[in-house]
Write a protein that holds these residues in place. Sequence first.
Motif, PDB file in Angstrom:
ATOM      1  N   GLY A 129      -7.693  -4.231   6.907  1.00 23.96           N
ATOM      2  CA  GLY A 129      -8.797  -4.524   5.996  1.00 23.96           C
ATOM      3  C   GLY A 129      -8.612  -3.865   4.647  1.00 23.96           C
ATOM      4  O   GLY A 129      -8.887  -4.470   3.594  1.00 23.96           O
ATOM      5  N   GLN A 130      -8.125  -2.625   4.653  1.00 23.81           N
ATOM      6  CA  GLN A 130      -7.863  -1.939   3.402  1.00 23.81           C
ATOM      7  C   GLN A 130      -6.732  -2.622   2.642  1.00 23.81           C
ATOM      8  O   GLN A 130      -6.764  -2.707   1.407  1.00 23.81           O
ATOM      9  CB  GLN A 130      -7.514  -0.471   3.670  1.00 23.81           C
ATOM     10  N   LEU A 131      -5.743  -3.115   3.371  1.00 24.93           N
ATOM     11  CA  LEU A 131      -4.627  -3.809   2.730  1.00 24.93           C
ATOM     12  C   LEU A 131      -5.116  -5.061   1.992  1.00 24.93           C
ATOM     13  O   LEU A 131      -4.651  -5.365   0.884  1.00 24.93           O
ATOM     14  CB  LEU A 131      -3.571  -4.177   3.774  1.00 24.93           C
ATOM     15  N   ILE A 132      -6.062  -5.792   2.597  1.00 26.03           N
ATOM     16  CA  ILE A 132      -6.637  -6.965   1.927  1.00 26.03           C
ATOM     17  C   ILE A 132      -7.242  -6.558   0.584  1.00 26.03           C
ATOM     18  O   ILE A 132      -7.051  -7.239  -0.431  1.00 26.03           O
ATOM     19  CB  ILE A 132      -7.683  -7.641   2.834  1.00 26.03           C
ATOM     20  N   GLU A 133      -7.936  -5.430   0.575  1.00 24.61           N
ATOM     21  CA  GLU A 133      -8.538  -4.955  -0.673  1.00 24.61           C
ATOM     22  C   GLU A 133      -7.468  -4.558  -1.685  1.00 24.61           C
ATOM     23  O   GLU A 133      -7.587  -4.851  -2.890  1.00 24.61           O
ATOM     24  CB  GLU A 133      -9.465  -3.776  -0.385  1.00 24.61           C
ATOM     25  N   GLU A 134      -6.409  -3.890  -1.221  1.00 23.43           N
ATOM     26  CA  GLU A 134      -5.346  -3.466  -2.129  1.00 23.43           C
ATOM     27  C   GLU A 134      -4.652  -4.671  -2.768  1.00 23.43           C
ATOM     28  O   GLU A 134      -4.266  -4.629  -3.938  1.00 23.43           O
ATOM     29  CB  GLU A 134      -4.322  -2.618  -1.368  1.00 23.43           C
TER      30      GLU A 134
ATOM     31  N   MET B 134       0.867  -1.173   0.000  1.00 20.32           N
ATOM     32  CA  MET B 134       0.000   0.000   0.000  1.00 20.32           C
ATOM     33  C   MET B 134       0.911   1.233   0.000  1.00 20.32           C
ATOM     34  O   MET B 134       1.085   1.887   1.027  1.00 20.32           O
ATOM     35  CB  MET B 134      -0.897  -0.021   1.255  1.00 20.32           C
ATOM     36  N   PRO B 135       1.522   1.552  -1.137  1.00 23.33           N
ATOM     37  CA  PRO B 135       2.550   2.600  -1.179  1.00 23.33           C
ATOM     38  C   PRO B 135       2.073   3.966  -0.689  1.00 23.33           C
ATOM     39  O   PRO B 135       2.899   4.777  -0.254  1.00 23.33           O
ATOM     40  CB  PRO B 135       2.935   2.653  -2.664  1.00 23.33           C
ATOM     41  N   TRP B 136       0.783   4.228  -0.754  1.00 22.82           N
ATOM     42  CA  TRP B 136       0.261   5.522  -0.365  1.00 22.82           C
ATOM     43  C   TRP B 136       0.030   5.651   1.139  1.00 22.82           C
ATOM     44  O   TRP B 136      -0.228   6.744   1.648  1.00 22.82           O
ATOM     45  CB  TRP B 136      -1.054   5.799  -1.090  1.00 22.82           C
ATOM     46  N   PHE B 137       0.156   4.552   1.887  1.00 20.59           N
ATOM     47  CA  PHE B 137      -0.130   4.576   3.317  1.00 20.59           C
ATOM     48  C   PHE B 137       0.922   5.378   4.078  1.00 20.59           C
ATOM     49  O   PHE B 137       2.113   5.286   3.810  1.00 20.59           O
ATOM     50  CB  PHE B 137      -0.189   3.143   3.865  1.00 20.59           C
ATOM     51  N   ARG B 138       0.473   6.147   5.063  1.00 22.55           N
ATOM     52  CA  ARG B 138       1.379   6.951   5.876  1.00 22.55           C
ATOM     53  C   ARG B 138       0.999   6.886   7.350  1.00 22.55           C
ATOM     54  O   ARG B 138      -0.179   6.915   7.698  1.00 22.55           O
ATOM     55  CB  ARG B 138       1.351   8.429   5.439  1.00 22.55           C
TER      56      ARG B 138
END
Length: 525
Positions: free
Chosen positions: A183-188, A109-113
Amino acid sequence: MTSARLITLSLLFGTAVPAWAEPPKDIAEQVEALRQEIGAPGVSIAIVEDGKTTLSRGWGVRKLGERAPVDGQTIFQTGSTGKAMTAAALAILVDEGKIGWDDPVIQHMPWFRMYDPWVTREITIRDLLVHRSGLGLGQGDLMFVPRTHLTRKQTVERVAYLKPQTSFRSSYAYDNILYAVAGQLIEEVTGQTWEAFMRDRVLRPGGMKNATSDSEDRFRIPNRSWPHARLSGPLRGLGDQQALNERDELGRNGAPAGGLALSADDMAAWLKIQLAHGALPNGKPLFSEAQAAEMWKPVTMMPITPLPDALKPAQPTMQSYALGWQVQDYRGHQIISHGGGVFGSITRVVMIPEKNVGFAIMMNSEESGMLLGLTYKLLDHYLDQPDEGWTKKWQDWYKERLAGGVEYLKQAQAAPAKVGPSLDPARYAGRYRDPWYGDVVVASTPQGLTIDFTSTPRMAGRLKHWQYDSFVTDFDDPAIEPAYVTFALDADGKVTGVTMKAVSKIADFSWDYHDLDLKPVEGKK
């Protein structure tokens, strides 16, 4: 089955069958008596022993005022016990080689901060699950408690503005927000939402036929429980039991932290998978034995809260957090467990691995004393311990906790300083912004000041002056915890910021008002 009968069976078949290897013979009567005594609407229990379901049933009703009974197929909202299922979903992806537990999150998830750039680079998928990120207890929960307008991705993007309270990996502090990230990572990684992946890869293959990961699916199931709470007393937990609006649930953006609904039958299926180290009844793996071991492996040491003398036998000497599970000792035995709570429903899932026993208790109310009493009663039964009187002891503890909350409230509100406010009420009005939560609007009306949490549907109400430049909320929704709202002024009497804190000393930690740092949005009223 009597002890003599069990001994006879062991002689016939050459297998030692402990006398405790079945549910307490009077459990149905005891649960029902306790339910009626406490006034809990409904309860459901699943027990699994040696790969077999030995109990799956319910007591009471799904909703007060209606006659539909709770049974083994009635689904309950199970709160944070779902964290282990989010971990299992990730374990499936680890088995498939799509992720690794120690992969940096930004690899997928490269955009995660995170707030700190170094932590952004270093935080791993494992870190998302074990409460050692440096965030404070429940920090950021107001992004989905009690409801939200935010999407999951918007919520995850705002994590960048959550200022840590400790250094990275230095201590334990329970959070929900990083499970939303998981959960968002699963989607990504998969292209499927957490809801769809959970349904298609965990719940249905795992034999959890009634379970739902999506609210609209849950609302379509007739055999579902309604949430209930006591809201008419001086604080939450006191007063008359009442059914809540089931659609006023926690925001779905936070569902990977605890947005599943399961029945007793579903819980039995889940416990069988756990106790079989990932294997399904047909022998095929839902996830590998290696990942099963990984998910039970302690990672973050947890502080141990001292219990009163009456409850001392329940106090562990070791307590740690694994991947969606809590690992501790009880009477010299390892216990794998997790609790869960959403507004109006509470759950406990417990396993004793060396005994190959697991059980789950679900309630459609917030009677924590009953939940804990039944938990320890069952633990002692399966550990062949004498009756400790846990149901009464934990209920007494719960009553004392509420009484202490009321006393604190009385003392805190006994004599506010009859000083202030410093300004004409209209001068407090304005739009105030917190970087992670968003905007809170204070408005001046002929009836007085009002407050509106704009990221949260219907989280609005009046502000009543308390003392000095502090006000207290009077929300339109009585289920929302009241908060003190304090305005900071500069030397010219201009508002420079707003801070908040919950009024109740025993308010749920998810009401993290104290994490807000609201600043005026210039030119916005």
